[in-house]
Scaffold this motif. Structure first.
Motif, PDB file in Angstrom:
ATOM      1  N   ILE A   1       3.181  10.641   2.873  1.00  0.00           N
ATOM      2  CA  ILE A   1       4.310   9.167   3.240  1.00  0.00           C
ATOM      3  C   ILE A   1       4.632   9.426   4.250  1.00  0.00           C
ATOM      4  CG2 ILE A   1       6.375   8.402   2.157  1.00  0.00           C
ATOM      5  CD1 ILE A   1       6.448   9.748   0.147  1.00  0.00           C
ATOM      6  N   ALA A   2       3.613   7.970   5.335  1.00  0.00           N
ATOM      7  CA  ALA A   2       3.399   7.202   6.750  1.00  0.00           C
ATOM      8  C   ALA A   2       5.285   6.865   6.639  1.00  0.00           C
ATOM      9  CB  ALA A   2       2.877   6.423   6.464  1.00  0.00           C
ATOM     10  N   ARG A   3       5.715   5.979   5.944  1.00  0.00           N
ATOM     11  CA  ARG A   3       7.075   5.646   6.240  1.00  0.00           C
ATOM     12  C   ARG A   3       7.694   5.224   4.989  1.00  0.00           C
ATOM     13  NH1 ARG A   3       8.414   0.515   5.967  1.00  0.00           N
ATOM     14  NH2 ARG A   3       7.319  -0.116   4.537  1.00  0.00           N
TER      15      ARG A   3
ATOM     16  N   ASP B   1       4.401   3.343   3.264  1.00  0.00           N
ATOM     17  CA  ASP B   1       2.970   3.367   3.753  1.00  0.00           C
ATOM     18  C   ASP B   1       2.951   5.210   2.412  1.00  0.00           C
ATOM     19  OD1 ASP B   1       3.644   0.922   4.394  1.00  0.00           O
ATOM     20  OD2 ASP B   1       3.896   0.992   6.671  1.00  0.00           O
ATOM     21  N   VAL B   2       1.799   4.712   2.203  1.00  0.00           N
ATOM     22  CA  VAL B   2       1.414   6.539   1.976  1.00  0.00           C
ATOM     23  C   VAL B   2       0.039   6.634   2.101  1.00  0.00           C
ATOM     24  CG1 VAL B   2       1.027   8.159  -0.102  1.00  0.00           C
ATOM     25  CG2 VAL B   2       3.192   6.088  -0.242  1.00  0.00           C
ATOM     26  N   ARG B   3      -0.468   7.350   2.952  1.00  0.00           N
ATOM     27  CA  ARG B   3      -1.610   7.570   3.144  1.00  0.00           C
ATOM     28  C   ARG B   3      -2.545   8.486   1.934  1.00  0.00           C
ATOM     29  NH1 ARG B   3       0.547   9.269   8.130  1.00  0.00           N
ATOM     30  NH2 ARG B   3       0.243  11.026   7.322  1.00  0.00           N
ATOM     31  N   LEU B   4      -3.018   8.562   1.330  1.00  0.00           N
ATOM     32  CA  LEU B   4      -3.995   8.769   0.381  1.00  0.00           C
ATOM     33  C   LEU B   4      -5.577   9.822   0.543  1.00  0.00           C
ATOM     34  CD1 LEU B   4      -3.504   6.674  -2.670  1.00  0.00           C
ATOM     35  CD2 LEU B   4      -1.536   8.336  -1.960  1.00  0.00           C
ATOM     36  N   ALA B   5      -5.731  11.259   0.605  1.00  0.00           N
ATOM     37  CA  ALA B   5      -6.905  12.059   0.852  1.00  0.00           C
ATOM     38  C   ALA B   5      -7.433  11.448  -0.480  1.00  0.00           C
ATOM     39  CB  ALA B   5      -6.716  13.180   0.709  1.00  0.00           C
ATOM     40  N   ALA B   6      -8.455  10.209  -0.967  1.00  0.00           N
ATOM     41  CA  ALA B   6      -9.123   9.999  -1.901  1.00  0.00           C
ATOM     42  C   ALA B   6      -9.699   8.879  -1.812  1.00  0.00           C
ATOM     43  CB  ALA B   6      -7.784   9.774  -3.933  1.00  0.00           C
ATOM     44  N   PRO B   7     -10.696   8.613  -2.628  1.00  0.00           N
ATOM     45  CA  PRO B   7     -11.324   7.563  -2.226  1.00  0.00           C
ATOM     46  C   PRO B   7     -11.137   6.445  -3.286  1.00  0.00           C
ATOM     47  CG  PRO B   7     -12.507   8.656  -2.983  1.00  0.00           C
ATOM     48  CD  PRO B   7     -11.593   9.387  -2.793  1.00  0.00           C
ATOM     49  N   PRO B   8     -11.188   5.205  -2.773  1.00  0.00           N
ATOM     50  CA  PRO B   8     -10.580   3.937  -3.610  1.00  0.00           C
ATOM     51  C   PRO B   8     -11.494   3.733  -5.133  1.00  0.00           C
ATOM     52  CG  PRO B   8     -11.132   3.260  -1.790  1.00  0.00           C
ATOM     53  CD  PRO B   8     -11.251   4.468  -1.618  1.00  0.00           C
TER      54      PRO B   8
ATOM     55  N   VAL C   1       8.911  11.849   4.592  1.00  0.00           N
ATOM     56  CA  VAL C   1       8.360  10.495   5.748  1.00  0.00           C
ATOM     57  C   VAL C   1       7.224  11.777   6.559  1.00  0.00           C
ATOM     58  CG1 VAL C   1       8.262   9.286   7.839  1.00  0.00           C
ATOM     59  CG2 VAL C   1       8.957   8.562   5.708  1.00  0.00           C
ATOM     60  N   GLY C   2       6.166  11.397   6.783  1.00  0.00           N
ATOM     61  CA  GLY C   2       5.771  13.024   8.231  1.00  0.00           C
ATOM     62  C   GLY C   2       4.485  14.220   7.465  1.00  0.00           C
ATOM     63  N   ARG C   3       5.653  14.767   6.293  1.00  0.00           N
ATOM     64  CA  ARG C   3       5.394  15.714   5.465  1.00  0.00           C
ATOM     65  C   ARG C   3       4.044  16.349   4.762  1.00  0.00           C
ATOM     66  NH1 ARG C   3      10.136  17.071   1.841  1.00  0.00           N
ATOM     67  NH2 ARG C   3       8.156  17.330   0.333  1.00  0.00           N
ATOM     68  N   SER C   4       2.819  17.009   5.344  1.00  0.00           N
ATOM     69  CA  SER C   4       1.857  17.005   4.196  1.00  0.00           C
ATOM     70  C   SER C   4       2.220  17.144   2.863  1.00  0.00           C
ATOM     71  CB  SER C   4       0.832  17.614   5.083  1.00  0.00           C
ATOM     72  OG  SER C   4      -0.226  17.635   3.952  1.00  0.00           O
ATOM     73  N   LEU C   5       1.650  16.269   1.860  1.00  0.00           N
ATOM     74  CA  LEU C   5       1.730  16.941   0.317  1.00  0.00           C
ATOM     75  C   LEU C   5       0.525  17.191  -0.909  1.00  0.00           C
ATOM     76  CD1 LEU C   5       4.998  14.029   0.056  1.00  0.00           C
ATOM     77  CD2 LEU C   5       4.917  16.221   0.136  1.00  0.00           C
TER      78      LEU C   5
END
Length: 94
Positions: free
Chosen positions: A19-21, A28-35, A90-94
């Motif tokens: 979770i970036a913000r 805002d969520v960064r996702l390590a998966a393709p759309p 926020v900022g933690r790797s999940l």
């Protein structure tokens, strides 16, 4: 307890999921998966489940399944708890 709706801006294909913000019920969520084939949505549900401490079955993408702008509904958790847990993640790797 009524369901809580979050507005999420998803950023798929990131290096790692996080979770970036978070600002209230917006994130805002960064996702390590393709759309592709719903993989990013599945990863979003997994990340939010972990961050909010609720089972995956209590989280659903209700609008924007194929968009970066999404509305996510969370069941069985209070609005205040959702806001606090998002901010804490926020900022933690999940």
């Amino acid at each position: 307890m009524p369901p809580v709706r979050l507005t999420v801006r998803a950023k798929p294909s990131a290096k790692e999921s996080a979770i970036a913000r978070a600002d209230g019920l917006e994130a805002d969520v960064r996702l390590a998966a393709p759309p592709i084939d719903g993989k990013a949505n599945d990863e979003l549900v997994r990340i939010l489940s972990k961050a909010l401490g609720v089972p995956r079955k209590n989280i659903a993408v209700v609008m924007g399944q194929s968009s970066k702008q999404k509305v996510v509904q969370v069941e069985d958790v209070a609005r205040e708890a959702v806001e606090a847990r998002l901010q804490a993640a926020v900022g933690r790797s999940l």
